[in-house]
Design a protein around this motif. Structure first.
Motif, PDB file in Angstrom:
ATOM      1  N   LEU A  45      49.911  42.992  35.062  1.00  0.00           N
ATOM      2  CA  LEU A  45      50.705  42.873  36.077  1.00  0.00           C
ATOM      3  C   LEU A  45      51.164  41.743  36.907  1.00  0.00           C
ATOM      4  O   LEU A  45      52.139  41.729  36.195  1.00  0.00           O
ATOM      5  N   LEU A 105      52.805  39.344  38.985  1.00  0.00           N
ATOM      6  CA  LEU A 105      52.020  37.985  40.171  1.00  0.00           C
ATOM      7  C   LEU A 105      53.586  37.695  40.599  1.00  0.00           C
ATOM      8  O   LEU A 105      54.277  37.347  39.581  1.00  0.00           O
ATOM      9  N   TYR A 146      55.283  38.879  35.310  1.00  0.00           N
ATOM     10  CA  TYR A 146      55.027  39.791  34.399  1.00  0.00           C
ATOM     11  C   TYR A 146      53.860  39.555  33.393  1.00  0.00           C
ATOM     12  O   TYR A 146      53.734  38.930  32.757  1.00  0.00           O
ATOM     13  N   TRP A 168      49.111  39.095  32.338  1.00  0.00           N
ATOM     14  CA  TRP A 168      47.821  39.675  32.309  1.00  0.00           C
ATOM     15  C   TRP A 168      46.364  38.313  32.913  1.00  0.00           C
ATOM     16  O   TRP A 168      46.959  37.544  33.096  1.00  0.00           O
ATOM     17  N   PRO A 169      45.465  38.797  33.284  1.00  0.00           N
ATOM     18  CA  PRO A 169      44.662  38.836  33.176  1.00  0.00           C
ATOM     19  C   PRO A 169      44.117  37.175  32.734  1.00  0.00           C
ATOM     20  O   PRO A 169      43.258  36.226  33.606  1.00  0.00           O
ATOM     21  N   GLN A 201      42.296  38.534  41.241  1.00  0.00           N
ATOM     22  CA  GLN A 201      41.625  40.089  42.402  1.00  0.00           C
ATOM     23  C   GLN A 201      43.574  40.434  42.481  1.00  0.00           C
ATOM     24  O   GLN A 201      44.575  39.531  42.475  1.00  0.00           O
ATOM     25  N   THR A 202      43.409  41.458  41.465  1.00  0.00           N
ATOM     26  CA  THR A 202      45.305  41.811  41.512  1.00  0.00           C
ATOM     27  C   THR A 202      45.984  41.686  43.153  1.00  0.00           C
ATOM     28  O   THR A 202      44.817  42.650  44.006  1.00  0.00           O
TER      29      THR A 202
END
Length: 158
Positions: free
Chosen positions: A39, A41, A70, A72-73, A141-142
């Motif tokens: 995602l 960020l 870029y 990941w959670p 959250q995205t």
């Protein structure tokens, strides 16, 4: 009382019982980084401390010192510290402490800032509890922003 109203009363009682106790611990998110798309960020580092809420008030008028990452959670605050250190020389100093906060809209649509952890830049300072916190574990959250305050301690304050 008929069976429908008994079921509704039981459901209401069940909801009340669930909300009265402490929140359950979040299980760590396991992500296969080879198969999962990262995602975007948006990170806003600032020397001297975190930004003020007003600086995020207008969409499109966020602070200028933005870094896009870029990730990941399951990325930890330690991983994010290392990425910030690549682009902000102040964060590389042995005396640097990085404060992390999420910036997200509340129910009224106004942005709020919630501090989620602190990580020391230098490895000799040791690893703290916050180093291993993941974005997912702090309820990221995205679409949320990450505010990073870079605080430089004087050598005699170590």
């Amino acid at each position: 009382m008929n069976s429908a109203s008994q079921a509704a009363a039981a459901a209401a009682k069940d909801v009340n019982q669930k909300s009265s106790g402490p929140a359950p611990k979040k299980m760590p998110v396991e992500i296969d980084r080879e198969k999962t798309c990262p995602l975007l960020l948006r990170v806003f580092p600032k020397v001297g401390g975190l930004h003020r809420t007003e600086e995020f008030a207008l969409r499109g008028k966020e602070p200028k010192e933005e870094v896009q990452i870029y990730t990941w959670p399951d990325a930890t605050l330690r991983e994010l510290t290392d990425l910030v250190k690549e682009v902000r020389p102040e964060a590389r100093k042995n005396t640097a402490r990085l404060d992390f906060a999420l910036v997200y809209p509340d129910r009224m649509g106004r942005n709020v800032i919630r501090k989620v952890g602190t990580v020391w830049s230098a490895p000799h300072r040791g690893r703290g509890d916050d180093d291993n916190k993941s974005l997912a574990s702090v309820s990221f959250q995205t679409g949320d922003f990450l505010d990073v305050g870079i605080l430089l301690q004087q050598n005699n304050q170590m």
